[in-house]
Design a protein around this motif. Structure first.
Motif, PDB file in Angstrom:
ATOM      1  N   ILE A  84       0.844  -1.196   0.000  1.00 51.34           N
ATOM      2  CA  ILE A  84       0.000   0.000   0.000  1.00 51.34           C
ATOM      3  C   ILE A  84       0.880   1.248   0.000  1.00 51.34           C
ATOM      4  CG2 ILE A  84      -1.649   1.361   1.364  1.00 51.34           C
ATOM      5  CD1 ILE A  84      -2.852  -1.343   2.292  1.00 51.34           C
ATOM      6  N   HIS A  85       1.919   1.236   0.838  1.00 57.40           N
ATOM      7  CA  HIS A  85       2.832   2.383   0.888  1.00 57.40           C
ATOM      8  C   HIS A  85       3.546   2.579  -0.452  1.00 57.40           C
ATOM      9  CE1 HIS A  85       5.360   5.424   2.639  1.00 57.40           C
ATOM     10  NE2 HIS A  85       6.433   4.781   2.218  1.00 57.40           N
ATOM     11  N   ASN A  86       3.981   1.491  -1.046  1.00 58.17           N
ATOM     12  CA  ASN A  86       4.641   1.558  -2.355  1.00 58.17           C
ATOM     13  C   ASN A  86       3.676   2.110  -3.410  1.00 58.17           C
ATOM     14  OD1 ASN A  86       6.811   1.169  -4.134  1.00 58.17           O
ATOM     15  ND2 ASN A  86       6.012  -0.817  -4.750  1.00 58.17           N
ATOM     16  N   PHE A  87       2.419   1.694  -3.372  1.00 56.14           N
ATOM     17  CA  PHE A  87       1.398   2.185  -4.290  1.00 56.14           C
ATOM     18  C   PHE A  87       1.276   3.709  -4.187  1.00 56.14           C
ATOM     19  CE2 PHE A  87      -3.356   2.832  -4.875  1.00 56.14           C
ATOM     20  CZ  PHE A  87      -3.319   2.819  -6.260  1.00 56.14           C
ATOM     21  N   ILE A  88       1.240   4.224  -2.972  1.00 55.83           N
ATOM     22  CA  ILE A  88       1.147   5.665  -2.763  1.00 55.83           C
ATOM     23  C   ILE A  88       2.418   6.361  -3.240  1.00 55.83           C
ATOM     24  CG2 ILE A  88       1.006   7.479  -0.994  1.00 55.83           C
ATOM     25  CD1 ILE A  88      -1.675   6.161  -1.691  1.00 55.83           C
ATOM     26  N   GLU A  89       3.573   5.761  -3.012  1.00 55.47           N
ATOM     27  CA  GLU A  89       4.822   6.353  -3.500  1.00 55.47           C
ATOM     28  C   GLU A  89       4.830   6.440  -5.023  1.00 55.47           C
ATOM     29  OE1 GLU A  89       7.902   3.959  -1.752  1.00 55.47           O
ATOM     30  OE2 GLU A  89       8.152   5.383  -0.106  1.00 55.47           O
ATOM     31  N   VAL A  90       4.328   5.402  -5.702  1.00 54.46           N
ATOM     32  CA  VAL A  90       4.259   5.417  -7.164  1.00 54.46           C
ATOM     33  C   VAL A  90       3.293   6.507  -7.627  1.00 54.46           C
ATOM     34  CG1 VAL A  90       3.579   4.103  -9.210  1.00 54.46           C
ATOM     35  CG2 VAL A  90       4.894   2.991  -7.415  1.00 54.46           C
ATOM     36  N   LEU A  91       2.145   6.620  -6.966  1.00 53.68           N
ATOM     37  CA  LEU A  91       1.189   7.680  -7.309  1.00 53.68           C
ATOM     38  C   LEU A  91       1.814   9.057  -7.091  1.00 53.68           C
ATOM     39  CD1 LEU A  91      -2.145   6.288  -5.802  1.00 53.68           C
ATOM     40  CD2 LEU A  91      -1.515   6.387  -8.217  1.00 53.68           C
ATOM     41  N   ASP A  92       2.546   9.218  -5.992  1.00 51.92           N
ATOM     42  CA  ASP A  92       3.227  10.488  -5.716  1.00 51.92           C
ATOM     43  C   ASP A  92       4.252  10.810  -6.798  1.00 51.92           C
ATOM     44  OD1 ASP A  92       2.009  11.509  -3.467  1.00 51.92           O
ATOM     45  OD2 ASP A  92       3.381  10.551  -2.067  1.00 51.92           O
ATOM     46  N   LYS A  93       4.967   9.794  -7.230  1.00 57.17           N
ATOM     47  CA  LYS A  93       5.985  10.004  -8.263  1.00 57.17           C
ATOM     48  C   LYS A  93       5.347  10.417  -9.588  1.00 57.17           C
ATOM     49  CE  LYS A  93       9.982   7.722 -10.361  1.00 57.17           C
ATOM     50  NZ  LYS A  93      10.801   6.511 -10.365  1.00 57.17           N
ATOM     51  N   TYR A  94       4.248   9.796  -9.932  1.00 58.73           N
ATOM     52  CA  TYR A  94       3.598  10.101 -11.204  1.00 58.73           C
ATOM     53  C   TYR A  94       2.873  11.450 -11.167  1.00 58.73           C
ATOM     54  CZ  TYR A  94       0.842   9.758 -15.431  1.00 58.73           C
ATOM     55  OH  TYR A  94       0.288  10.025 -16.656  1.00 58.73           O
ATOM     56  N   PHE A  95       2.110  11.700 -10.100  1.00 61.60           N
ATOM     57  CA  PHE A  95       1.293  12.908 -10.024  1.00 61.60           C
ATOM     58  C   PHE A  95       1.986  14.073  -9.318  1.00 61.60           C
ATOM     59  CE2 PHE A  95      -2.097   9.615 -10.303  1.00 61.60           C
ATOM     60  CZ  PHE A  95      -2.693  10.064 -11.469  1.00 61.60           C
ATOM     61  N   SER A  96       3.188  13.899  -8.830  1.00 59.71           N
ATOM     62  CA  SER A  96       3.891  14.935  -8.057  1.00 59.71           C
ATOM     63  C   SER A  96       3.027  15.384  -6.879  1.00 59.71           C
ATOM     64  CB  SER A  96       4.252  16.137  -8.927  1.00 59.71           C
ATOM     65  OG  SER A  96       5.028  15.738 -10.014  1.00 59.71           O
ATOM     66  N   ARG A  97       3.001  14.591  -5.843  1.00 63.21           N
ATOM     67  CA  ARG A  97       2.165  14.792  -4.659  1.00 63.21           C
ATOM     68  C   ARG A  97       0.698  14.516  -4.990  1.00 63.21           C
ATOM     69  NH1 ARG A  97       3.486  15.182   0.260  1.00 63.21           N
ATOM     70  NH2 ARG A  97       1.959  16.750   0.711  1.00 63.21           N
ATOM     71  N   VAL A  98       0.344  13.272  -4.960  1.00 66.38           N
ATOM     72  CA  VAL A  98      -1.007  12.833  -5.323  1.00 66.38           C
ATOM     73  C   VAL A  98      -2.037  13.390  -4.342  1.00 66.38           C
ATOM     74  CG1 VAL A  98      -0.905  10.653  -4.032  1.00 66.38           C
ATOM     75  CG2 VAL A  98      -2.366  10.837  -6.039  1.00 66.38           C
ATOM     76  N   SER A  99      -3.196  13.716  -4.875  1.00 63.30           N
ATOM     77  CA  SER A  99      -4.310  14.184  -4.047  1.00 63.30           C
ATOM     78  C   SER A  99      -5.561  13.396  -4.433  1.00 63.30           C
ATOM     79  CB  SER A  99      -4.559  15.677  -4.271  1.00 63.30           C
ATOM     80  OG  SER A  99      -5.050  15.899  -5.578  1.00 63.30           O
TER      81      SER A  99
END
Length: 144
Positions: A84-99
């Motif tokens: 789950i944490h890795n999933f959020i890190e990938v989303l953060d990397k793609y979206f530049s701070r995912v919201s």
């Protein structure tokens, strides 16, 4: 095996649901309602693993979003917690701070990322570069 993954906001609205086992629509709705209620009612200092009916819930809270995974007894809770944490890190990397808005307006891309990470309920990839590669190819195709 992972049975489902949900992304839910603090108001209890489901922003993403991905099921890896067939379940009828009305049963999904009831399940989501009960799962959301049990996760949202917990305090921050309580454990992120919940025994629920015939499976376990593993959840993490990031700002206003809860990511919840339903797993069977054979799956390692800590491994799913880190997934789950890795999933959020990938989303953060793609979206530049995912919201929450990024997830709502780019649901197809979030599903692509999740599909790269989990296949038929089993985690298959954790490398962020490999997970994002297909999405970046699609982005390049759209730009040209």
């Amino acid at each position: 095996m992972i049975k489902f993954i949900l992304i839910v906001n603090k108001q209890g609205q489901t922003r993403l649901s991905k099921y890896y086992e067939h379940m009828e629509l009305h049963k999904r709705t009831l399940l989501e309602m009960e799962v959301i209620k049990s996760c949202l009612s917990r305090l921050k200092d309580q454990c992120s693993f919940i025994e629920y009916k015939d499976f376990k819930l593993v959840y993490r809270q990031y700002a206003a979003l809860f990511i919840v995974a339903g797993i069977d007894d054979a799956e390692n809770e800590m491994a799913v917690y880190e997934l789950i944490h890795n999933f959020i890190e990938v989303l953060d990397k793609y979206f530049s701070r995912v919201s929450e808005l990024d997830i709502m307006f780019n649901l197809d891309k979030v599903h692509i990322i999740l599909d790269e990470m989990v296949l038929n309920g089993s985690p298959v990839e954790t490398n962020k570069t490999r997970i994002l590669a297909p999405l970046l190819v699609l982005d390049r195709m759209v730009e040209s």
